[in-house]
Design a protein around this motif. Structure first.
Motif, PDB file in Angstrom:
ATOM      1  N   VAL A 175       0.702  -1.164   0.067  1.00 38.16           N
ATOM      2  CA  VAL A 175       0.009  -0.203  -0.019  1.00 38.16           C
ATOM      3  C   VAL A 175       0.834   1.169  -0.084  1.00 38.16           C
TER       4      VAL A 175
ATOM      5  N   VAL B 296      -4.533  -2.949   7.613  1.00 38.14           N
ATOM      6  CA  VAL B 296      -5.023  -3.979   6.901  1.00 38.14           C
ATOM      7  C   VAL B 296      -5.327  -5.121   7.627  1.00 38.14           C
TER       8      VAL B 296
ATOM      9  N   LEU C  77      -7.737  -3.675   2.786  1.00 35.37           N
ATOM     10  CA  LEU C  77      -7.563  -2.312   3.390  1.00 35.37           C
ATOM     11  C   LEU C  77      -8.546  -2.010   4.669  1.00 35.37           C
TER      12      LEU C  77
END
Length: 238
Positions: free
Chosen positions: A159, A176, A185
């Motif tokens: 991410v 997450v 997420l």
């Protein structure tokens, strides 16, 4: 539906094939490679960056040595040619594997970690991760906590790398899911300098039993496909 492609690469190359890889790197990449003190680390860097050039060359219709890569905002690599922005990519390598992700018009991040013994996983998690992630990790059994920790780490790093914000994005400001739950997420608390707003797609990657990897794409409707470079890919570098 948009598409994102991921390539998994075996970095165990013979000296002859490694020499072919070195020949397609640019001057900046060779300077970075020469900073590694351990030959094994240099070899993995050279092989992974040559593999990245192989993948990008196929998309752009260029020889691997002619692919121009530069540092974008936040230091995230991007294409320096007319394809800048149209194709986004990311590279990660650890142990014997590299992972390359590429997507059109969508931020993409990948991360791979070699699974290794770690005696203080929960202490590290408490220092760097979000409270709900630490709580989920603490419920893992002693036999699974290492894989859960490294799986969690790759999800968060993917991410961050998709966002391109590097160390400016605190790892405890978003969370997450923790393996074995499917990657997703959960939440994010932005501070004005960054935001994770909008849809995201995360997927685990099969890199073998000794490695864990994740791809993150900033899009909801995306088909993620996984591929492997053939064992003889360095033979086609020219």
């Amino acid at each position: 539906m948009s598409a994102a492609r991921v390539w998994i690469v075996d970095l165990g190359l013979s000296p002859d094939r490694l020499h072919r890889c070195d020949a397609v790197l640019d001057g900046a990449e060779r300077l970075r490679a020469d900073r590694f003190l351990r030959p094994a680390d240099r070899a993995r860097f050279v092989a992974s960056h040559a593999a990245l050039r192989t993948v990008l060359a196929d998309v752009l219709g260029l020889p691997p040595a002619e692919v121009e890569i530069t540092a974008g905002p936040g230091g995230k690599p991007e294409l320096a040619s007319a394809a800048r922005g149209a194709w986004q990519f990311n590279l990660s390598h650890s142990g014997a594997r590299a992972v390359i992700g590429i997507a059109r018009d969508m931020p993409i991040g990948v991360d791979v970690e070699a699974v290794r013994p770690i005696v203080d996983a929960l202490r590290i998690a408490r220092a760097h991760f979000a409270a709900d992630e630490v709580s989920a990790l603490s419920r893992a059994s002693r036999s699974t906590v290492e894989r859960a920790f490294f799986g969690l780490w790759t999800r968060k790093e993917a991410v961050v790398k998709a966002l391109g914000s590097g160390l400016s994005l605190p790892l405890d400001r978003f969370s997450v899911t923790v393996p074995p739950e499917a990657p997703r997420l959960l939440r994010a608390v932005g501070d004005g300098s960054w935001t994770l707003d909008g849809p995201w797609s995360l997927a685990d990657l099969d890199c073998g039993a000794d490695h864990l990897a994740t791809v993150a794409v900033r899009s909801a409707a995306v088909a993620i496909t996984s591929h492997r470079l053939s064992d003889d890919w360095p033979e086609h570098l020219g």
